[in-house]
Design an enzyme around this catalytic site. Structure first.
Site, PDB file in Angstrom:
ATOM      1  N   MET A 323       0.823  -1.206   0.000  1.00  0.00           N
ATOM      2  CA  MET A 323       0.000   0.000   0.000  1.00  0.00           C
ATOM      3  C   MET A 323       0.858   1.258   0.000  1.00  0.00           C
ATOM      4  O   MET A 323       0.675   2.154  -0.835  1.00  0.00           O
ATOM      5  CB  MET A 323      -0.942   0.003   1.207  1.00  0.00           C
ATOM      6  CG  MET A 323      -2.095  -0.965   1.089  1.00  0.00           C
ATOM      7  SD  MET A 323      -3.120  -0.723  -0.391  1.00  0.00           S
ATOM      8  CE  MET A 323      -3.750   0.924  -0.125  1.00  0.00           C
ATOM      9  N   ASP A 342      11.360   3.632   4.761  1.00  0.00           N
ATOM     10  CA  ASP A 342      11.166   2.376   5.483  1.00  0.00           C
ATOM     11  C   ASP A 342      12.438   2.107   6.279  1.00  0.00           C
ATOM     12  O   ASP A 342      13.421   2.865   6.188  1.00  0.00           O
ATOM     13  CB  ASP A 342      10.837   1.219   4.540  1.00  0.00           C
ATOM     14  CG  ASP A 342       9.891   0.209   5.202  1.00  0.00           C
ATOM     15  OD1 ASP A 342      10.193  -0.213   6.337  1.00  0.00           O
ATOM     16  OD2 ASP A 342       8.864  -0.135   4.601  1.00  0.00           O
ATOM     17  N   SER A 424      -6.825   0.989   8.333  1.00  0.00           N
ATOM     18  CA  SER A 424      -8.199   0.588   8.024  1.00  0.00           C
ATOM     19  C   SER A 424      -8.863  -0.054   9.235  1.00  0.00           C
ATOM     20  O   SER A 424     -10.013  -0.468   9.152  1.00  0.00           O
ATOM     21  CB  SER A 424      -8.200  -0.411   6.857  1.00  0.00           C
ATOM     22  OG  SER A 424      -7.452  -1.564   7.199  1.00  0.00           O
ATOM     23  N   HIS A 445      -7.631   6.736   3.581  1.00  0.00           N
ATOM     24  CA  HIS A 445      -7.733   5.296   3.367  1.00  0.00           C
ATOM     25  C   HIS A 445      -7.815   4.993   1.879  1.00  0.00           C
ATOM     26  O   HIS A 445      -8.850   5.197   1.239  1.00  0.00           O
ATOM     27  CB  HIS A 445      -8.957   4.731   4.094  1.00  0.00           C
ATOM     28  CG  HIS A 445      -9.052   3.245   4.002  1.00  0.00           C
ATOM     29  ND1 HIS A 445     -10.227   2.593   3.722  1.00  0.00           N
ATOM     30  CD2 HIS A 445      -8.111   2.270   4.137  1.00  0.00           C
ATOM     31  CE1 HIS A 445     -10.005   1.289   3.690  1.00  0.00           C
ATOM     32  NE2 HIS A 445      -8.729   1.076   3.936  1.00  0.00           N
ATOM     33  N   GLU A 457     -11.057   7.339   1.052  1.00  0.00           N
ATOM     34  CA  GLU A 457     -11.868   7.740   2.196  1.00  0.00           C
ATOM     35  C   GLU A 457     -11.038   8.696   3.057  1.00  0.00           C
ATOM     36  O   GLU A 457      -9.952   8.346   3.521  1.00  0.00           O
ATOM     37  CB  GLU A 457     -12.283   6.519   3.014  1.00  0.00           C
ATOM     38  CG  GLU A 457     -13.312   5.652   2.295  1.00  0.00           C
ATOM     39  CD  GLU A 457     -13.691   4.399   3.073  1.00  0.00           C
ATOM     40  OE1 GLU A 457     -14.887   4.079   3.150  1.00  0.00           O
ATOM     41  OE2 GLU A 457     -12.773   3.728   3.603  1.00  0.00           O
ATOM     42  N   ASN A 495     -15.366  -0.871   3.409  1.00  0.00           N
ATOM     43  CA  ASN A 495     -15.127  -2.208   3.967  1.00  0.00           C
ATOM     44  C   ASN A 495     -16.307  -2.685   4.808  1.00  0.00           C
ATOM     45  O   ASN A 495     -16.619  -3.878   4.842  1.00  0.00           O
ATOM     46  CB  ASN A 495     -13.857  -2.211   4.810  1.00  0.00           C
ATOM     47  CG  ASN A 495     -12.607  -2.238   3.956  1.00  0.00           C
ATOM     48  OD1 ASN A 495     -12.666  -2.509   2.760  1.00  0.00           O
ATOM     49  ND2 ASN A 495     -11.467  -1.936   4.551  1.00  0.00           N
TER      50      ASN A 495
END
Length: 659
Positions: A323, A342, A424, A445, A457, A495
């Site tokens: 993602m 990261d 989420s 989201h 979202e 979801n």
């Protein structure tokens, strides 16, 4: 230059060389569209020009947004009678015929949007020049509204390009840049972004340049024998994307062309008859509603007074997994400068490789691919945090880790930077509790795959500041996504409504229905893919996790998921889940259950519809319109039905919701 300002929506000027310059500037609107008032004025202007013929006529737009975005769709909804709609189309035909027959040389000067009715207006001119800029878009989007070009655009494009090329353009609703439009034949001259459209138009008139004409081979595609063969192939191709009973317009257009494709006047008569019939149908009405919902979401992404000076230019993403990496890649593709962080470079490298593949797929030249790659930078040390306008967290779902990260980020971030989590599952309020300024945290989201899913979202926690929610909407709009403000609650909207839908599919499996039958029933209802295939696509592990969080009282239905997970079968990503997957496609058997697929489809979506109603009652979104928009663009809910709540209202399928 002499000027005539007697008109509300048009300005007519004549220069010393005898050229008339006719500018479209629809009053009270940001974008030009061809309303009935605009067309009536054009008719009067043509009469004036006929009486005092200029050396040439140039039609252009005074608005920066473009030439014209099409007919005024709002007026379509005011029509309730097919005969009235047909008459309106026939009057547009007479008007554009009048323009085409004007004895002087005519040029359409195009920048920005030239779509639908705007392109039909341009096609009635002798010659078309277009600006070679990123904002120029030329095409026929009408098929997405359940109709097809009916102001003469179908007939004229067939005459200009040949039947095969014209119908491919209309049926795919492709929006072309200037150079692509010239390659097809819609545009005759492309002008550099730093050049002058006015000069190109003036030169075309002076030299009476000859515009594009269909080649002999292109004309042959509309010959009677060839039409039968090509029409059959086109129907087969369309059937892969749209069922005839769901989206009739493509099939109506192909049949019309098959019958009278080599007869210009016959095509015009067919436009008026068939398009007016489609316009009055439920499918077109619902698709026009979806268009309005789409525009409503775009409007949410426009700045207000509090955010007028804020512009997202630099993005920092923390977490280079699927993602996070794909969010970073998409932002870079859309022209933003992106730093991707990261723990180690080895976690960032796979994301950079996926990004390069995306750039090569989406961009037209190696230079643009190189430019996109240069905008996406690995940043293990997190040096981009202090420069970023938007900071997105996309690490693993662990409350303590996210809380600690945002506590650090807010210390380094600019005071105006937007701080967002892609979580989420974890409530924003809990993540923000470790921050000195918890009001700065919102949710963004995204959905997987990021490059394909059009919705984001924008999640507001109880602590979130309204200005930052607006910034989230602006950012989403800037990267070409529809922003949907939602309240922080388990599953948010998308979801949450998908979970009972997928669990109902597993219930049907337990009752003995085959996977292929269940998926076929959903597709017959109008879903883009069946729920079993959807579970495989998102991943059985992800689906099981969502089920545990959102439907803890229905865990028995999730037991088949867990059994497959325990066997290492996670769906598409492992090559096997409910289905076996080969080259990205589920290997399905033919649906063979002796059941009524339409009834089974309605049963499948009932839990989704019930959950939509609950979400509205609980204020997860602010209105029924926004909920419908979110479910359409977030789940693919059958667009031709106009949205789940709209469908409920029309069908009265679910009079009561069981608590």
């Amino acid at each position: 230059m002499t000027e005539n300002n007697r008109y509300q929506h048009w300005q007519l000027k004549r220069d010393a060389e005898g050229i008339a310059w006719l500018a479209l500037d629809r009053q009270g609107e940001k974008v030009n569209s061809l309303s009935s008032a605009v067309l009536l004025e054009l008719d009067s202007l043509l009469a004036e020009l006929e009486a005092d013929l200029p050396k040439g006529l140039v039609i252009y737009s005074s608005k920066s947004s473009g030439f014209a975005a099409g007919a005024d769709i709002r007026e379509f909804d005011q029509q309730t009678d097919q005969a009235e709609a047909k008459l309106g189309i026939e009057q547009a035909h007479l008007l554009f015929d009048r323009l085409e027959a004007l004895p002087c040389y005519t040029v359409a000067s195009i920048h920005g949007f030239c779509l639908g009715g705007g392109l039909e207006l341009a096609l009635a001119c002798d010659y078309r020049v277009a600006l070679d800029s990123e904002s120029t878009r030329i095409g026929f989007p009408e098929i997405q509204l359940g109709i097809f070009p009916a102001f003469g655009g179908t007939a004229r494009s067939i005459r200009l390009l040949g039947g095969r090329k014209a119908l491919e353009l209309i049926l795919t609703a492709r929006s072309l840049r200037a150079r692509a439009a010239r390659a097809v034949g819609l545009v005759d001259k492309v002008v550099s972004e730093h050049g002058s459209l006015h000069w190109a138009a003036r030169k075309a008139i002076a030299k009476r340049r000859k515009g594009h004409a269909a080649s002999r081979m292109d004309k042959l595609t509309s010959s009677p024998g060839m039409r039968q063969i090509i029409a059959k192939a086109m129907k087969a191709e369309v059937s892969k994307r749209a069922r005839k009973d769901h989206y009739p317009a493509p099939y109506v257009l192909i049949n019309l062309w098959r019958k009278v494709g080599d007869d210009f006047n016959g095509m015009l008569a067919g436009e008026a008859e068939k398009a007016s019939e489609l316009l009055m149908g439920d499918v077109s009405r619902n698709l026009r509603r979806v268009f309005r919902l789409q525009e409503q979401l775009k409007e949410l992404g426009k700045p207000d007074e509090a955010t007028s000076q804020w512009q997202p230019r630099r993005v920092h993403v923390v977490g280079a997994g699927v993602m996070g990496g794909d969010i970073a890649a998409w932002c870079a593709l859309r022209g933003l400068e992106v730093t991707l962080q990261d723990r180690e470079m080895k976690y960032v490298e796979p994301a950079l490789k996926r990004a390069e593949a995306l750039f090569k797929k989406k961009l037209r030249s190696s230079a643009k691919v190189s430019a996109a790659k240069s905008r996406l930078m690995a940043d293990v040390a997190g040096e981009g945090v202090g420069r970023a306008d938007v900071i997105i967290e996309a690490i693993f779902e662990n409350l303590d880790a996210k809380r600690e990260l945002f506590s650090e980020l807010e210390q380094k971030a600019k005071p105006t930077a937007l701080l967002a989590s892609n979580t989420s599952a974890i409530p924003l309020e809990e993540i923000a509790s470790g921050m000195q300024q918890p009001q700065r945290l919102i949710g963004l989201h995204f959905f997987n795959p990021v490059a394909k899913m059009p919705l984001v979202e924008v999640v507001r926690g109880n602590q979130s500041d309204a200005t930052d929610i607006k910034k989230g909407c602006i950012f989403s709009n800037r990267i070409g996504k529809f922003p949907l403000p939602v309240k922080s609650a388990p599953g948010f909207l998308v979801n949450r409504v998908l979970a009972p839908y997928m669990l109902e599919a597993i219930n049907l499996l337990d009752e003995g229905h085959s996977m292929a039958t269940i998926d076929a029933a959903a597709e017959m209802f109008g879903m883009p893919m069946g729920p079993i295939e959807l579970v495989d696509t998102v991943g059985l592990d992800v689906a099981a996790s969502v089920a545990k969080k959102l439907a803890p009282d229905n865990l028995k239905a999730a037991e088949p998921l867990q059994a497959l997970i325990d066997a290492g079968k996670l769906g598409k990503k492992t090559g096997e889940g409910f289905y076996r997957w080969k080259k990205g496609h589920a290997q399905k058997e033919r649906a063979s259950d002796m059941v009524a697929l339409d009834i089974l489809g309605e049963r499948l979506v009932k839990p989704l519809l019930a959950e939509c109603r609950r979400c509205l009652e609980e204020g997860i979104v602010d209105s029924a319109e926004l909920l419908d928009a979110g479910v359409i663009f977030g789940t693919g809910f059958a667009p031709f039905r106009g949205g789940p709540l709209h469908y409920l209202e029309q069908s009265q399928l679910l009079p009561e919701v069981t608590p």
